[in-house]
Write a protein that holds these residues in place. Structure first.
Motif, PDB file in Angstrom:
ATOM      1  N   THR A  66      -4.378  10.735   1.344  1.00 58.33           N
ATOM      2  CA  THR A  66      -3.100  11.081   0.721  1.00 58.33           C
ATOM      3  C   THR A  66      -1.933  10.381   1.427  1.00 58.33           C
ATOM      4  N   TRP A  67      -1.931  10.385   2.776  1.00 54.95           N
ATOM      5  CA  TRP A  67      -0.791   9.806   3.486  1.00 54.95           C
ATOM      6  C   TRP A  67      -0.696   8.299   3.243  1.00 54.95           C
ATOM      7  N   PHE A  68      -1.795   7.616   3.392  1.00 54.89           N
ATOM      8  CA  PHE A  68      -1.753   6.165   3.243  1.00 54.89           C
ATOM      9  C   PHE A  68      -1.503   5.748   1.794  1.00 54.89           C
ATOM     10  N   ALA A  69      -1.972   6.572   0.841  1.00 52.72           N
ATOM     11  CA  ALA A  69      -1.664   6.285  -0.564  1.00 52.72           C
ATOM     12  C   ALA A  69      -0.171   6.444  -0.816  1.00 52.72           C
ATOM     13  N   GLY A  70       0.442   7.493  -0.259  1.00 54.18           N
ATOM     14  CA  GLY A  70       1.885   7.686  -0.424  1.00 54.18           C
ATOM     15  C   GLY A  70       2.689   6.592   0.254  1.00 54.18           C
ATOM     16  N   TRP A  71       2.250   6.204   1.454  1.00 55.94           N
ATOM     17  CA  TRP A  71       2.974   5.167   2.211  1.00 55.94           C
ATOM     18  C   TRP A  71       2.908   3.812   1.516  1.00 55.94           C
ATOM     19  N   ALA A  72       1.739   3.429   1.022  1.00 51.96           N
ATOM     20  CA  ALA A  72       1.597   2.131   0.349  1.00 51.96           C
ATOM     21  C   ALA A  72       2.141   2.171  -1.071  1.00 51.96           C
ATOM     22  N   GLY A  73       2.024   3.349  -1.723  1.00 52.65           N
ATOM     23  CA  GLY A  73       2.425   3.434  -3.123  1.00 52.65           C
ATOM     24  C   GLY A  73       3.905   3.281  -3.342  1.00 52.65           C
ATOM     25  N   TYR A  74       4.729   3.817  -2.435  1.00 55.49           N
ATOM     26  CA  TYR A  74       6.171   3.705  -2.651  1.00 55.49           C
ATOM     27  C   TYR A  74       6.664   2.282  -2.412  1.00 55.49           C
ATOM     28  N   GLN A  75       5.896   1.492  -1.664  1.00 51.17           N
ATOM     29  CA  GLN A  75       6.310   0.112  -1.384  1.00 51.17           C
ATOM     30  C   GLN A  75       5.742  -0.888  -2.397  1.00 51.17           C
ATOM     31  N   TRP A  76       4.482  -0.721  -2.770  1.00 58.13           N
ATOM     32  CA  TRP A  76       3.835  -1.750  -3.590  1.00 58.13           C
ATOM     33  C   TRP A  76       3.210  -1.220  -4.871  1.00 58.13           C
ATOM     34  N   GLY A  77       3.337   0.064  -5.173  1.00 59.31           N
ATOM     35  CA  GLY A  77       2.850   0.568  -6.450  1.00 59.31           C
ATOM     36  C   GLY A  77       1.500   1.263  -6.378  1.00 59.31           C
ATOM     37  N   PRO A  78       1.003   1.745  -7.535  1.00 62.10           N
ATOM     38  CA  PRO A  78      -0.202   2.593  -7.557  1.00 62.10           C
ATOM     39  C   PRO A  78      -1.478   1.882  -7.129  1.00 62.10           C
ATOM     40  N   TRP A  79      -1.597   0.592  -7.452  1.00 60.09           N
ATOM     41  CA  TRP A  79      -2.832  -0.099  -7.083  1.00 60.09           C
ATOM     42  C   TRP A  79      -2.924  -0.278  -5.574  1.00 60.09           C
ATOM     43  N   ALA A  80      -1.804  -0.529  -4.922  1.00 59.64           N
ATOM     44  CA  ALA A  80      -1.793  -0.581  -3.463  1.00 59.64           C
ATOM     45  C   ALA A  80      -2.120   0.791  -2.877  1.00 59.64           C
ATOM     46  N   ALA A  81      -1.611   1.846  -3.521  1.00 59.61           N
ATOM     47  CA  ALA A  81      -1.927   3.199  -3.074  1.00 59.61           C
ATOM     48  C   ALA A  81      -3.427   3.463  -3.169  1.00 59.61           C
ATOM     49  N   LEU A  82      -4.035   2.987  -4.254  1.00 57.65           N
ATOM     50  CA  LEU A  82      -5.476   3.170  -4.446  1.00 57.65           C
ATOM     51  C   LEU A  82      -6.271   2.505  -3.324  1.00 57.65           C
ATOM     52  N   VAL A  83      -5.932   1.259  -3.028  1.00 59.30           N
ATOM     53  CA  VAL A  83      -6.653   0.516  -1.985  1.00 59.30           C
ATOM     54  C   VAL A  83      -6.423   1.160  -0.614  1.00 59.30           C
ATOM     55  N   ALA A  84      -5.160   1.506  -0.308  1.00 56.14           N
ATOM     56  CA  ALA A  84      -4.841   2.080   1.001  1.00 56.14           C
ATOM     57  C   ALA A  84      -5.535   3.415   1.206  1.00 56.14           C
ATOM     58  N   GLY A  85      -5.562   4.263   0.175  1.00 55.86           N
ATOM     59  CA  GLY A  85      -6.225   5.553   0.289  1.00 55.86           C
ATOM     60  C   GLY A  85      -7.726   5.412   0.490  1.00 55.86           C
ATOM     61  N   LEU A  86      -8.334   4.460  -0.242  1.00 50.24           N
ATOM     62  CA  LEU A  86      -9.761   4.207  -0.072  1.00 50.24           C
ATOM     63  C   LEU A  86     -10.075   3.767   1.356  1.00 50.24           C
ATOM     64  N   LEU A  87      -9.297   2.823   1.856  1.00 50.82           N
ATOM     65  CA  LEU A  87      -9.543   2.303   3.201  1.00 50.82           C
ATOM     66  C   LEU A  87      -9.317   3.369   4.266  1.00 50.82           C
ATOM     67  N   ALA A  88      -8.292   4.213   4.086  1.00 54.45           N
ATOM     68  CA  ALA A  88      -8.025   5.271   5.063  1.00 54.45           C
ATOM     69  C   ALA A  88      -9.165   6.282   5.100  1.00 54.45           C
ATOM     70  N   GLY A  89      -9.650   6.675   3.914  1.00 46.80           N
ATOM     71  CA  GLY A  89     -10.789   7.590   3.874  1.00 46.80           C
ATOM     72  C   GLY A  89     -12.035   6.964   4.475  1.00 46.80           C
ATOM     73  N   ALA A  90     -12.268   5.664   4.172  1.00 46.64           N
ATOM     74  CA  ALA A  90     -13.420   4.969   4.744  1.00 46.64           C
ATOM     75  C   ALA A  90     -13.324   4.889   6.262  1.00 46.64           C
ATOM     76  N   LEU A  91     -12.097   4.737   6.787  1.00 51.15           N
ATOM     77  CA  LEU A  91     -11.903   4.723   8.232  1.00 51.15           C
ATOM     78  C   LEU A  91     -12.290   6.073   8.840  1.00 51.15           C
ATOM     79  N   GLY A  92     -11.909   7.162   8.178  1.00 51.07           N
ATOM     80  CA  GLY A  92     -12.335   8.487   8.636  1.00 51.07           C
ATOM     81  C   GLY A  92     -13.847   8.615   8.615  1.00 51.07           C
TER      82      GLY A  92
END
Length: 432
Positions: free
Chosen positions: A83-109
């Protein structure tokens, strides 16, 4: 053997369809008797779909990890990271960036969980609890760094507990044929005819203005089933969860399989977090609200299989959606439960009275009659409550989805079979 297995699968598929048809028929009957049209309205099912998706995605994450033998109760923490990384990337680059950032953050966990449990042999529960504590802590720290006063994010509307809104919204298409063109499903729904309007409302709620991530999440269910049960990779992954030492003797790299499964597990949980950000259009601290744990419960209810997981997620999503749409309609669940119990009693009595072959000895135990009597008492109590209670207290309405989930898990626990090596510490070369 192939023919027998194939015919068994067909019978199960047909039984599932019959079960869904019976449920819709009963819901229509309860709607007519109670007069609560929200029971099968398109609004209720649209809300149920939106609420079931993040739970289903978290459950899929748990399914991938536990089929490989790694218990993942850290799904909640991985969702928080998503959720955090999707919100952080989404406000800067849009929903598709939010999708990628959220996936990568969860994968990191998931990667952190894999390093702890697979490489270092940490107890799976302890590692999962640590991630659930780590996720909110990391996101709060990042919020205080990137969303504090004086930053560009703060100027865009961020605060310590929230990100700025997404720069653009994710597309919400209507599925073709059913919801494109004239709203004929909506017209049928408004007639309130028995069964016809109910089917129309359900179909409209599930197909009208569907978020693109909903479509992706639904497609991931059959994809997971195909990969895990119909590919060589899936066979190796499931063998690692059943008997990793036997898999090792056949040349399977069990460590690699477990790493891949747990990282994918975290990615699915992160995707569930992304979906929550898409719904609220921004990150908000605490917005997961325990959905990672509920997803884990849905996975257990589904007996570690995608189809059952989908049913569990749908059940909780429907209860939550009905609660949001109409607290009065929740009372109708009492009538619905009473009817289901009466059907169950009828099926048990029919099975007990059915003639058996001469060579088969059937003995009835006191437990059989106790269960039957308990179901009868519960049906009477539910029916009496529905008759005398006009409106349930708000406190009970609030916890209805959670109580329903616990009751279903209690019933389902009689037929569960987890992977044999789930949670077992594995070391290459050791004999179990």
């Amino acid at each position: 053997m192939t023919t027998v297995a194939g015919s068994t699968r067909i019978r199960k598929y047909h039984l599932a369809l019959i079960g869904v048809a019976v449920l819709v028929l009963l819901m229509s009957l309860v709607r007519v008797i109670s007069g609560q049209n929200d029971l099968t309205s398109s609004g209720t099912f649209a809300a149920a779909l939106m609420l079931a998706v993040p739970i289903g995605l978290a459950g899929l994450g748990g399914l991938w990890a536990e089929r490989a033998g790694v218990v993942n109760i850290g799904l909640e923490g991985m969702m928080v990271l998503g959720t955090w990384f999707a919100g952080w990337a989404g406000y800067q680059w849009g929903p598709w960036a939010a999708l990628v950032a959220g996936l990568l953050a969860g994968a990191l966990g998931g990667l952190i969980h894999a390093v702890a449990t697979v490489t270092f042999g940490v107890d799976h529960i302890i590692s999962g609890v640590a991630i659930n504590l780590l996720g909110p802590g990391i996101t709060r720290f990042l919020s205080e760094v990137f969303f504090k006063e004086g930053t560009s994010a703060a100027a865009a509307g961020a605060g310590i507990t929230t990100s700025p809104p997404l720069s653009s919204q994710a597309p919400t298409p209507s599925l073709p044929l059913l919801s494109s063109g004239p709203d004929w499903l909506g017209g049928l729904e408004r007639t309130h005819w028995f069964l016809v309007s109910d089917v129309a409302g359900i179909l409209r709620g599930l197909t009208h203005n569907v978020n693109v991530l909903v479509i992706l999440a639904v497609l991931l269910l059959p994809l997971t089933f195909f990969v895990l049960w119909h590919t060589a990779f899936g066979l190796r992954l499931r063998s690692a969860g059943e008997n990793p030492w036997a898999a090792e003797s056949l040349g399977v790299n069990v460590y690699l399989i477990k790493y891949v499964a747990v990282v994918i597990s975290g990615a699915f949980a992160g995707l569930g977090g992304v979906f929550l950000v898409f719904i609220s259009t921004k990150y908000v601290e605490g917005q997961t609200q325990g959905r990672g744990f509920i997803g884990l419960a849905a996975m257990i209810f589904g007996n570690w299989r995608p189809g059952g997981l989908a049913a569990g997620a749908a059940l909780f999503g429907y209860a939550e959606g009905l609660k949001l749409r109409s607290s009065d309609a929740v009372t109708s669940i009492l009538l619905f439960g009473a009817i289901l119990l009466l059907i169950y009693i009828g099926m048990r009595i029919r099975a007990m009275l059915a003639p058996v072959q001469a060579e088969v000895v059937v003995t009835r135990t006191p437990k059989d009659y106790t269960v039957l009597a308990g179901a009868a008492v519960a049906a009477v109590v539910l029916l009496w409550l529905w008759i005398v209670v006009d409106k349930l207290p708000n406190e009970f309405v609030f916890i209805t989805p959670h109580v329903l989930t616990l009751l279903v898990l209690l019933v389902a626990s009689q037929r569960l079979r987890m992977p044999k090596a789930d949670g077992v510490r594995y070391r290459r070369g050791e004999q179990h």
